[in-house]
Enzyme design. Sequence first.
Site, PDB file in Angstrom:
ATOM      1  CE  LYS A 193      -4.325  -1.806   2.139  1.00  0.00           C
ATOM      2  NZ  LYS A 193      -5.200  -1.593   3.076  1.00  0.00           N
ATOM      3  CG  ASP A 250      -8.553   0.579   3.207  1.00  0.00           C
ATOM      4  OD1 ASP A 250      -9.239  -0.276   2.638  1.00  0.00           O
ATOM      5  OD2 ASP A 250      -7.231   0.384   3.385  1.00  0.00           O
TER       6      ASP A 250
HETATM    7  P1  NDP Z   1       0.151  -2.669  10.124  1.00  0.00           P
HETATM    8  O1  NDP Z   1       1.235  -3.626   9.784  1.00  0.00           O
HETATM    9  O2  NDP Z   1       0.490  -1.173   9.007  1.00  0.00           O
HETATM   10  O3  NDP Z   1      -0.010  -2.163  11.506  1.00  0.00           O
HETATM   11  C1  NDP Z   1      -0.074  -3.113  12.513  1.00  0.00           C
HETATM   12  C2  NDP Z   1      -0.782  -2.340  13.743  1.00  0.00           C
HETATM   13  O4  NDP Z   1      -1.002  -3.600  14.711  1.00  0.00           O
HETATM   14  C3  NDP Z   1       0.553  -1.441  14.537  1.00  0.00           C
HETATM   15  O5  NDP Z   1      -0.250  -0.444  15.123  1.00  0.00           O
HETATM   16  C4  NDP Z   1       0.904  -2.517  15.600  1.00  0.00           C
HETATM   17  O6  NDP Z   1       1.446  -1.968  16.825  1.00  0.00           O
HETATM   18  C5  NDP Z   1      -0.369  -3.276  15.852  1.00  0.00           C
HETATM   19  N1  NDP Z   1      -0.053  -4.765  16.293  1.00  0.00           N
HETATM   20  C6  NDP Z   1       0.379  -5.733  15.652  1.00  0.00           C
HETATM   21  N2  NDP Z   1       0.526  -6.684  16.350  1.00  0.00           N
HETATM   22  C7  NDP Z   1       0.046  -6.596  17.623  1.00  0.00           C
HETATM   23  C8  NDP Z   1      -0.445  -7.227  18.740  1.00  0.00           C
HETATM   24  N3  NDP Z   1       0.073  -8.598  18.888  1.00  0.00           N
HETATM   25  N4  NDP Z   1      -0.688  -6.511  19.751  1.00  0.00           N
HETATM   26  C9  NDP Z   1      -1.089  -5.082  19.849  1.00  0.00           C
HETATM   27  N5  NDP Z   1      -1.020  -4.408  18.691  1.00  0.00           N
HETATM   28  C10 NDP Z   1      -0.076  -5.100  17.559  1.00  0.00           C
HETATM   29  O7  NDP Z   1      -1.318  -3.160   9.685  1.00  0.00           O
HETATM   30  P2  NDP Z   1      -2.405  -2.591   8.914  1.00  0.00           P
HETATM   31  O8  NDP Z   1      -2.869  -1.362   9.751  1.00  0.00           O
HETATM   32  O9  NDP Z   1      -2.358  -2.677   7.666  1.00  0.00           O
HETATM   33  O10 NDP Z   1      -3.949  -3.732   9.323  1.00  0.00           O
HETATM   34  C11 NDP Z   1      -4.393  -3.564  10.508  1.00  0.00           C
HETATM   35  C12 NDP Z   1      -5.503  -4.634  10.613  1.00  0.00           C
HETATM   36  O11 NDP Z   1      -6.602  -4.024   9.762  1.00  0.00           O
HETATM   37  C13 NDP Z   1      -5.247  -5.951  10.043  1.00  0.00           C
HETATM   38  O12 NDP Z   1      -5.916  -6.925  10.677  1.00  0.00           O
HETATM   39  C14 NDP Z   1      -5.759  -5.824   8.694  1.00  0.00           C
HETATM   40  O13 NDP Z   1      -6.511  -6.959   8.040  1.00  0.00           O
HETATM   41  C15 NDP Z   1      -7.060  -4.678   8.990  1.00  0.00           C
HETATM   42  N6  NDP Z   1      -7.532  -4.113   7.702  1.00  0.00           N
HETATM   43  C16 NDP Z   1      -8.992  -4.629   7.412  1.00  0.00           C
HETATM   44  C17 NDP Z   1      -9.513  -3.767   6.374  1.00  0.00           C
HETATM   45  C18 NDP Z   1     -10.869  -3.981   6.005  1.00  0.00           C
HETATM   46  O14 NDP Z   1     -11.568  -3.973   4.876  1.00  0.00           O
HETATM   47  N7  NDP Z   1     -11.810  -4.445   6.722  1.00  0.00           N
HETATM   48  C19 NDP Z   1      -8.782  -3.010   5.573  1.00  0.00           C
HETATM   49  C20 NDP Z   1      -7.374  -2.804   5.863  1.00  0.00           C
HETATM   50  C21 NDP Z   1      -6.784  -3.424   6.879  1.00  0.00           C
HETATM   51  P3  NDP Z   1       3.074  -1.397  16.749  1.00  0.00           P
HETATM   52  O15 NDP Z   1       2.848  -0.064  16.261  1.00  0.00           O
HETATM   53  O16 NDP Z   1       3.428  -1.477  18.293  1.00  0.00           O
HETATM   54  O17 NDP Z   1       3.939  -2.499  16.178  1.00  0.00           O
END
Ligand code: NDP
Length: 281
Positions: free
Chosen positions: A68, A105
């Site tokens: 993205k 999104d």
């Molecule tokens: P990114 O990898 O960009 O961001 C990940 C985020 O999740 C960060 O804030 C990270 O925290 C946090 N994180 C990851 N693992 C954990 C954990 N075990 N405990 C707590 N925090 C955690 O991912 P995206 O933002 O692209 O995606 C996030 C979610 O949104 C996914 O589940 C994705 O499938 C969903 N999504 C759904 C869509 C839909 O249409 N329904 C569209 C787009 C996304 P830190 O900064 O501390 O690493």
Amino acid sequence: MPALERYAVIGHPVAHSLSPRIHALFARQTRQSLSYVALDVPPERLAAQVQEFFSGGGRGLNVTVPHKQAVMPLLDGLTQRAQRAAAVNTIARHAAAGLLGDNTDGVGLVRDLVHNLHLTLRARRILLVGAGGAARGVLGPLLELEPAELVIANRSLERAAALAHECTQRTGVIPVRAVELGALATMEFDLIINATAASLHDEVPALPPDVVRSAKVCYDLAYGRHDTVFMRWARGHGAGAVHMGLGMLVEQAAESFQLWRGVRPDTAPVLAALRTAGAQP
Ligand code: NDP
């Protein structure tokens, strides 16, 4: 017979994507002739694949994890919402302007919350958990709903703080602040949105259960065949209504479809069909 106009979703991995099914249902419903496939594109093939797809006559792409952000320098222009999200999930080819990157999104989430789930968020309190790409993408459209306050909490506080700071500088009207996950125990929200990727690893962010107990609605951006681990956890701790991001997925797809084809599909029957099929590709 003219060749079908070609669309695709690019990601890595992408075999699990529901987008080909959703766009096939939209095309059938709106009587549009098109093809839409999933293309597994590793990062080192991204630039070549995008170039090949469009120079070969492709009309539009959806872009998913992990491309993205990486796709942005390959485009000729970005919509305002793609610039604000600093991420692209939709590319349209325009004869004059070339490749335009958009981000649907955030508007997809808002349409699910407001039109499908009938939530009123004006003057309400929203907690956004997560500070990654998805959180960034949904922030602007959520603020357009004029909540009383939006709090961002994240495992890494500094990422939440940076996002809140950026938002306050840009909009300035609605209070946006970052807090530590642990500090949420004494706070109350109308809506809690889990925009972390934790559910994908079968984990729950380290939220104090009290904050969920007082929430009217919890929404997990993640989705699947069954309730996500966050949905089960929130329900188990007494949250009011609990939802997954399947509606957001269908709504962001409808927004892309409209951008490409100029026709807005009716999302309700498509969402119902996916739910019946258990959200499987
Ligand atoms: P990114 O990898 O960009 O961001 C990940 C985020 O999740 C960060 O804030 C990270 O925290 C946090 N994180 C990851 N693992 C954990 C954990 N075990 N405990 C707590 N925090 C955690 O991912 P995206 O933002 O692209 O995606 C996030 C979610 O949104 C996914 O589940 C994705 O499938 C969903 N999504 C759904 C869509 C839909 O249409 N329904 C569209 C787009 C996304 P830190 O900064 O501390 O690493």
